[in-house]
Design a protein around this motif. Structure first.
Motif, PDB file in Angstrom:
ATOM      1  N   ARG A  29       0.820  -1.213   0.000  1.00  0.00           N
ATOM      2  CA  ARG A  29       0.000   0.000   0.000  1.00  0.00           C
ATOM      3  C   ARG A  29       0.856   1.266   0.000  1.00  0.00           C
ATOM      4  N   VAL A  30       1.390   1.608  -1.153  1.00  0.00           N
ATOM      5  CA  VAL A  30       2.171   2.830  -1.283  1.00  0.00           C
ATOM      6  C   VAL A  30       1.735   3.575  -2.553  1.00  0.00           C
ATOM      7  N   GLY A  31       1.284   4.808  -2.362  1.00  0.00           N
ATOM      8  CA  GLY A  31       0.904   5.642  -3.506  1.00  0.00           C
ATOM      9  C   GLY A  31       1.455   7.047  -3.306  1.00  0.00           C
ATOM     10  N   PHE A  32       1.408   7.841  -4.359  1.00  0.00           N
ATOM     11  CA  PHE A  32       2.010   9.175  -4.303  1.00  0.00           C
ATOM     12  C   PHE A  32       1.076  10.226  -4.889  1.00  0.00           C
ATOM     13  N   GLY A  33       1.146  11.418  -4.319  1.00  0.00           N
ATOM     14  CA  GLY A  33       0.539  12.587  -4.950  1.00  0.00           C
ATOM     15  C   GLY A  33       1.683  13.512  -5.332  1.00  0.00           C
ATOM     16  N   ILE A  34       1.657  14.038  -6.531  1.00  0.00           N
ATOM     17  CA  ILE A  34       2.727  14.918  -6.994  1.00  0.00           C
ATOM     18  C   ILE A  34       2.063  16.190  -7.516  1.00  0.00           C
ATOM     19  N   ALA A  35       2.438  17.331  -6.935  1.00  0.00           N
ATOM     20  CA  ALA A  35       1.764  18.577  -7.299  1.00  0.00           C
ATOM     21  C   ALA A  35       2.565  19.774  -6.799  1.00  0.00           C
ATOM     22  N   ASN A  36       2.074  20.927  -7.140  1.00  0.00           N
ATOM     23  CA  ASN A  36       2.529  22.194  -6.600  1.00  0.00           C
ATOM     24  C   ASN A  36       2.557  22.116  -5.060  1.00  0.00           C
ATOM     25  N   GLU A  37       3.556  22.810  -4.480  1.00  0.00           N
ATOM     26  CA  GLU A  37       3.747  22.732  -3.028  1.00  0.00           C
ATOM     27  C   GLU A  37       2.491  23.071  -2.209  1.00  0.00           C
ATOM     28  N   GLU A  38       1.720  24.044  -2.680  1.00  0.00           N
ATOM     29  CA  GLU A  38       0.524  24.471  -1.922  1.00  0.00           C
ATOM     30  C   GLU A  38      -0.520  23.354  -1.890  1.00  0.00           C
ATOM     31  N   ILE A  39      -0.656  22.657  -2.992  1.00  0.00           N
ATOM     32  CA  ILE A  39      -1.622  21.545  -3.032  1.00  0.00           C
ATOM     33  C   ILE A  39      -1.171  20.439  -2.077  1.00  0.00           C
ATOM     34  N   ILE A  40       0.130  20.176  -2.061  1.00  0.00           N
ATOM     35  CA  ILE A  40       0.660  19.146  -1.152  1.00  0.00           C
ATOM     36  C   ILE A  40       0.414  19.569   0.301  1.00  0.00           C
ATOM     37  N   LYS A  41       0.607  20.848   0.581  1.00  0.00           N
ATOM     38  CA  LYS A  41       0.338  21.325   1.959  1.00  0.00           C
ATOM     39  C   LYS A  41      -1.123  21.092   2.335  1.00  0.00           C
ATOM     40  N   ASP A  42      -2.027  21.380   1.394  1.00  0.00           N
ATOM     41  CA  ASP A  42      -3.462  21.174   1.669  1.00  0.00           C
ATOM     42  C   ASP A  42      -3.750  19.702   1.957  1.00  0.00           C
ATOM     43  N   LEU A  43      -3.156  18.825   1.167  1.00  0.00           N
ATOM     44  CA  LEU A  43      -3.389  17.391   1.377  1.00  0.00           C
ATOM     45  C   LEU A  43      -2.841  16.963   2.740  1.00  0.00           C
ATOM     46  N   ASN A  44      -1.707  17.572   3.132  1.00  0.00           N
ATOM     47  CA  ASN A  44      -1.120  17.249   4.439  1.00  0.00           C
ATOM     48  C   ASN A  44      -1.983  17.742   5.583  1.00  0.00           C
ATOM     49  N   LEU A  45      -2.670  18.850   5.368  1.00  0.00           N
ATOM     50  CA  LEU A  45      -3.578  19.349   6.407  1.00  0.00           C
ATOM     51  C   LEU A  45      -4.575  18.243   6.763  1.00  0.00           C
ATOM     52  N   TYR A  46      -5.146  17.641   5.741  1.00  0.00           N
ATOM     53  CA  TYR A  46      -6.119  16.579   5.993  1.00  0.00           C
ATOM     54  C   TYR A  46      -5.437  15.327   6.551  1.00  0.00           C
ATOM     55  N   LYS A  47      -4.301  14.972   5.936  1.00  0.00           N
ATOM     56  CA  LYS A  47      -3.585  13.760   6.403  1.00  0.00           C
ATOM     57  C   LYS A  47      -3.237  13.857   7.890  1.00  0.00           C
ATOM     58  N   TYR A  48      -2.707  15.010   8.305  1.00  0.00           N
ATOM     59  CA  TYR A  48      -2.305  15.159   9.714  1.00  0.00           C
ATOM     60  C   TYR A  48      -3.505  15.309  10.647  1.00  0.00           C
ATOM     61  N   SER A  49      -4.676  15.487  10.062  1.00  0.00           N
ATOM     62  CA  SER A  49      -5.884  15.534  10.883  1.00  0.00           C
ATOM     63  C   SER A  49      -6.546  14.160  10.935  1.00  0.00           C
ATOM     64  N   LEU A  50      -5.983  13.235  10.191  1.00  0.00           N
ATOM     65  CA  LEU A  50      -6.599  11.910  10.074  1.00  0.00           C
ATOM     66  C   LEU A  50      -5.672  10.827  10.606  1.00  0.00           C
ATOM     67  N   ASN A  51      -4.486  10.719   9.991  1.00  0.00           N
ATOM     68  CA  ASN A  51      -3.590   9.610  10.321  1.00  0.00           C
ATOM     69  C   ASN A  51      -2.162   9.967   9.917  1.00  0.00           C
ATOM     70  N   PRO A  52      -1.425  10.650  10.800  1.00  0.00           N
ATOM     71  CA  PRO A  52      -0.070  11.087  10.437  1.00  0.00           C
ATOM     72  C   PRO A  52       0.850   9.928  10.061  1.00  0.00           C
ATOM     73  N   TYR A  53       0.712   8.794  10.773  1.00  0.00           N
ATOM     74  CA  TYR A  53       1.582   7.642  10.493  1.00  0.00           C
ATOM     75  C   TYR A  53       0.905   6.741   9.459  1.00  0.00           C
ATOM     76  N   ASN A  54       0.613   7.289   8.300  1.00  0.00           N
ATOM     77  CA  ASN A  54      -0.208   6.518   7.356  1.00  0.00           C
ATOM     78  C   ASN A  54       0.567   5.440   6.609  1.00  0.00           C
ATOM     79  N   ILE A  55       1.902   5.541   6.593  1.00  0.00           N
ATOM     80  CA  ILE A  55       2.688   4.513   5.890  1.00  0.00           C
ATOM     81  C   ILE A  55       3.578   3.804   6.912  1.00  0.00           C
ATOM     82  N   ASN A  56       3.453   2.497   6.998  1.00  0.00           N
ATOM     83  CA  ASN A  56       4.249   1.789   8.003  1.00  0.00           C
ATOM     84  C   ASN A  56       5.704   1.666   7.564  1.00  0.00           C
ATOM     85  N   LYS A  57       6.569   1.370   8.541  1.00  0.00           N
ATOM     86  CA  LYS A  57       8.019   1.318   8.298  1.00  0.00           C
ATOM     87  C   LYS A  57       8.395   0.305   7.207  1.00  0.00           C
ATOM     88  N   ILE A  58       7.718  -0.840   7.208  1.00  0.00           N
ATOM     89  CA  ILE A  58       8.070  -1.891   6.241  1.00  0.00           C
ATOM     90  C   ILE A  58       7.776  -1.391   4.823  1.00  0.00           C
TER      91      ILE A  58
END
Ligand code: PMP
Length: 354
Positions: free
Chosen positions: A217-246
């Protein structure tokens, strides 16, 4: 359903994933996985982190984002990248983050777009594919809604050109264009180089297909920095550790094993062309796939009947019970041996109909 479920979700019809049955010696061609195992380098990296699993993974996925960016041929950096738990998670974050203008996508496309649109509460519109199952580009020019396109599209496998993508992106500077490139490595052109130029473009990619890591389960979003920041706003409000170490280690490992990946991609493309040719000889119509799957029909047999008869012979393909799709089955390109078996059994099924 319990009495506690929010009424907001009463009308949601969840996405139905392809079956993962436990049948011995099944030839599994229903969920577009790779027939090849993950790269040895990836496995080596993953084994190194096993004794560190007492610690949380890096929530920023810094090493993976840097490694991913270092292989790009443009000026993008890790600031342009977010990692998701599969590309599905990136799509989810995008639907939740950018819902105000609503969304438009094709009526025949990846089923999750409709589900995410619904759960986000956004308004959405579906535009019909043309008669030949290609995308009606004109209907996406100067759109009122944000646009979501799978390129290549699923389940048709048909790709649109980079020029067409750019036309859509450049005519919608005040709307976000999400290009889902889950299958792009199998013959379509990626729009990743347009990200530097367009701040309204979000590319979504995955390591589930060409990189043999569907289970990680590994996927990527690639975009302008502001869009990535917006996506991180939601990610950090949901599940900061969304990708496990393995998974982080596996993904870094596979990026550094490009030779293995390219070899597998080229084998899959060769096997795809071989399979298409053989099925055409059996009277099948095959849409022009640039993916690791093909979408095929034969006037002598319905999609459901072919799916059912193949299943009885321990070959699993995907059937969609939906208008314009019922005649077809979607077949993942597996190994050459698997495809030979598929062709042989399909031939037998058609013979038995006579
Ligand atoms: N987009 C498309 C078009 C797909 O078919 C899939 C796979 N089901 C995905 C995205 C999601 O893939 P993943 O979450 O495994 O990265």
């Amino acid at each position: 359903m319990s009495k506690f479920l929010s009424k907001d979700y009463l009308s949601i019809k969840p996405y139905v994933p392809g079956e993962q049955p436990k049948i011995d010696s099944l030839i599994k061609l229903n969920t577009n996985e790779s027939p090849f195992p993950p790269s040895n380098k990836a496995i080596e990296e993953a084994t190194k982190v096993l004794n560190k699993l007492n610690l949380y993974p890096d929530p920023e996925c810094t090493e993976l984002r840097k490694t991913f960016a270092s292989k790009l041929t443009n000026n993008l950096t890790e600031k342009n990248i977010i990692v998701g738990n599969g590309s599905d998670e990136i799509l989810y974050l995008a639907f939740m983050s950018f819902k105000d203008n609503g969304f438009v996508f094709c009526d025949i496309t990846y089923g999750f777009y409709g589900v995410y649109a619904k759960i986000s509460g956004a308004k959405y519109k579906e535009i019909p594919l043309k008669k030949d199952y290609t995308i009606d580009i004109e209907s996406l020019i100067n759109s009122k809604e944000n646009i979501v396109i799978a390129n290549p599209n699923a389940p048709t496998g048909i790709a649109i050109s980079l020029k067409e993508i750019e036309r859509i992106v450049s005519s919608n500077r005040n709307r976000l264009v999400i290009v889902d490139e889950a299958y792009v490595d199998f013959g379509a052109d990626s729009a990743i180089n347009l990200v530097e130029q367009y701040d309204n473009l979000l590319i979504v990619q995955t390591f589930s297909k060409s990189r043999s890591l569907a289970g990680a389960r590994v996927g990527f979003g690639i975009a302008n920095e502001e869009i990535i920041k917006d996506l991180n706003l939601y990610k950090y409000s949901l599940n900061p550790y969304n990708i496990n170490k393995i998974s982080l280690a596996l993904a870094c490992g596979v990026i550094n094993d490009e030779e293995y990946t390219q070899g597998n991609i080229s084998t899959i493309i060769t096997t795809r062309e071989y399979t298409v040719e053989a099925l055409k000889n059996l009277g099948f119509d095959c849409l022009n796939s640039k993916s690791n799957f093909i979408f095929v029909k034969n006037d002598k047999i319905s999609g459901f009947e072919l799916y059912t008869k193949l299943r009885q012979r321990k070959i699993l393909v995907r059937y969609f019970d939906k208008d314009r799709l019922r005649e077809y089955v979607r077949i993942t390109i597996g190994s050459k041996n698997q495809m030979e078996k598929l062709i042989e059994e399909t031939k037998n099924i058609l013979e038995e109909l006579k």
